[in-house]
Design a protein around this motif. Structure first.
Motif, PDB file in Angstrom:
ATOM      1  N   LEU A  40       0.825  -1.208   0.000  1.00 46.09           N
ATOM      2  CA  LEU A  40       0.000   0.000   0.000  1.00 46.09           C
ATOM      3  C   LEU A  40       0.860   1.260   0.000  1.00 46.09           C
ATOM      4  CD1 LEU A  40      -2.887  -0.940   2.454  1.00 46.09           C
ATOM      5  CD2 LEU A  40      -3.074  -0.515   0.001  1.00 46.09           C
ATOM      6  N   GLU A  41       1.961   1.231   0.721  1.00 49.87           N
ATOM      7  CA  GLU A  41       2.858   2.383   0.757  1.00 49.87           C
ATOM      8  C   GLU A  41       3.464   2.639  -0.623  1.00 49.87           C
ATOM      9  OE1 GLU A  41       6.749   3.954   3.268  1.00 49.87           O
ATOM     10  OE2 GLU A  41       5.877   1.997   3.705  1.00 49.87           O
ATOM     11  N   ARG A  42       3.915   1.570  -1.279  1.00 49.32           N
ATOM     12  CA  ARG A  42       4.467   1.724  -2.629  1.00 49.32           C
ATOM     13  C   ARG A  42       3.391   2.195  -3.603  1.00 49.32           C
ATOM     14  NH1 ARG A  42       6.863  -3.664  -2.311  1.00 49.32           N
ATOM     15  NH2 ARG A  42       5.389  -4.159  -3.953  1.00 49.32           N
ATOM     16  N   PHE A  43       2.187   1.659  -3.484  1.00 42.90           N
ATOM     17  CA  PHE A  43       1.088   2.049  -4.354  1.00 42.90           C
ATOM     18  C   PHE A  43       0.767   3.530  -4.185  1.00 42.90           C
ATOM     19  CE2 PHE A  43      -3.456   2.459  -5.362  1.00 42.90           C
ATOM     20  CZ  PHE A  43      -3.475   1.918  -6.634  1.00 42.90           C
ATOM     21  N   ALA A  44       0.708   3.986  -2.926  1.00 44.65           N
ATOM     22  CA  ALA A  44       0.419   5.397  -2.656  1.00 44.65           C
ATOM     23  C   ALA A  44       1.522   6.297  -3.222  1.00 44.65           C
ATOM     24  CB  ALA A  44       0.256   5.629  -1.160  1.00 44.65           C
ATOM     25  N   THR A  45       2.765   5.865  -3.097  1.00 42.38           N
ATOM     26  CA  THR A  45       3.880   6.635  -3.645  1.00 42.38           C
ATOM     27  C   THR A  45       3.761   6.734  -5.163  1.00 42.38           C
ATOM     28  OG1 THR A  45       5.295   5.909  -1.840  1.00 42.38           O
ATOM     29  CG2 THR A  45       6.398   6.765  -3.789  1.00 42.38           C
ATOM     30  N   ASN A  46       3.399   5.631  -5.797  1.00 39.66           N
ATOM     31  CA  ASN A  46       3.237   5.642  -7.256  1.00 39.66           C
ATOM     32  C   ASN A  46       2.080   6.541  -7.674  1.00 39.66           C
ATOM     33  OD1 ASN A  46       5.361   3.890  -7.559  1.00 39.66           O
ATOM     34  ND2 ASN A  46       4.085   2.062  -7.687  1.00 39.66           N
ATOM     35  N   VAL A  47       1.001   6.537  -6.914  1.00 41.51           N
ATOM     36  CA  VAL A  47      -0.144   7.390  -7.232  1.00 41.51           C
ATOM     37  C   VAL A  47       0.257   8.864  -7.107  1.00 41.51           C
ATOM     38  CG1 VAL A  47      -2.413   8.137  -6.420  1.00 41.51           C
ATOM     39  CG2 VAL A  47      -1.922   5.704  -6.671  1.00 41.51           C
ATOM     40  N   GLU A  48       0.981   9.191  -6.054  1.00 44.78           N
ATOM     41  CA  GLU A  48       1.428  10.579  -5.874  1.00 44.78           C
ATOM     42  C   GLU A  48       2.352  11.001  -7.008  1.00 44.78           C
ATOM     43  OE1 GLU A  48       3.200  10.624  -2.029  1.00 44.78           O
ATOM     44  OE2 GLU A  48       1.282  10.483  -0.987  1.00 44.78           O
ATOM     45  N   ALA A  49       3.238  10.113  -7.427  1.00 48.04           N
ATOM     46  CA  ALA A  49       4.141  10.434  -8.528  1.00 48.04           C
ATOM     47  C   ALA A  49       3.353  10.640  -9.818  1.00 48.04           C
ATOM     48  CB  ALA A  49       5.177   9.326  -8.698  1.00 48.04           C
ATOM     49  N   ALA A  50       2.363   9.801 -10.058  1.00 48.92           N
ATOM     50  CA  ALA A  50       1.541   9.945 -11.260  1.00 48.92           C
ATOM     51  C   ALA A  50       0.743  11.241 -11.224  1.00 48.92           C
ATOM     52  CB  ALA A  50       0.604   8.745 -11.393  1.00 48.92           C
TER      53      ALA A  50
END
Length: 65
Positions: A40-50
């Motif tokens: 979930l942490e990696r997913f949230a980081t990817n969403v923020e980057a996108a």
């Protein structure tokens, strides 16, 4: 002293097996929780980057007459 009293009874052994199983289940659940939290942490980081990548300017464009 009677030697039979020192030996574990089958009921004692099954109790130990249940405790071992319960401990294994707790360790498994803790590991799954850790892995899901990390995902979930990696997913949230990817969403923020996108979101930063596709961020658009929200100011209305000025029309120059």
């Amino acid at each position: 002293m009677n030697a039979r009293n020192d030996a574990k009874r089958p009921s004692d052994q099954s109790l130990d097996a249940r405790l071992v199983l319960a401990a294994a289940q707790l360790r498994f659940a803790a590991r799954v929780d850790f892995l899901v939290a990390r995902w979930l942490e990696r997913f949230a980081t990817n969403v923020e980057a996108a979101q930063r990548l596709f961020k658009t300017d929200r100011k209305p464009k000025q029309i120059i007459p």
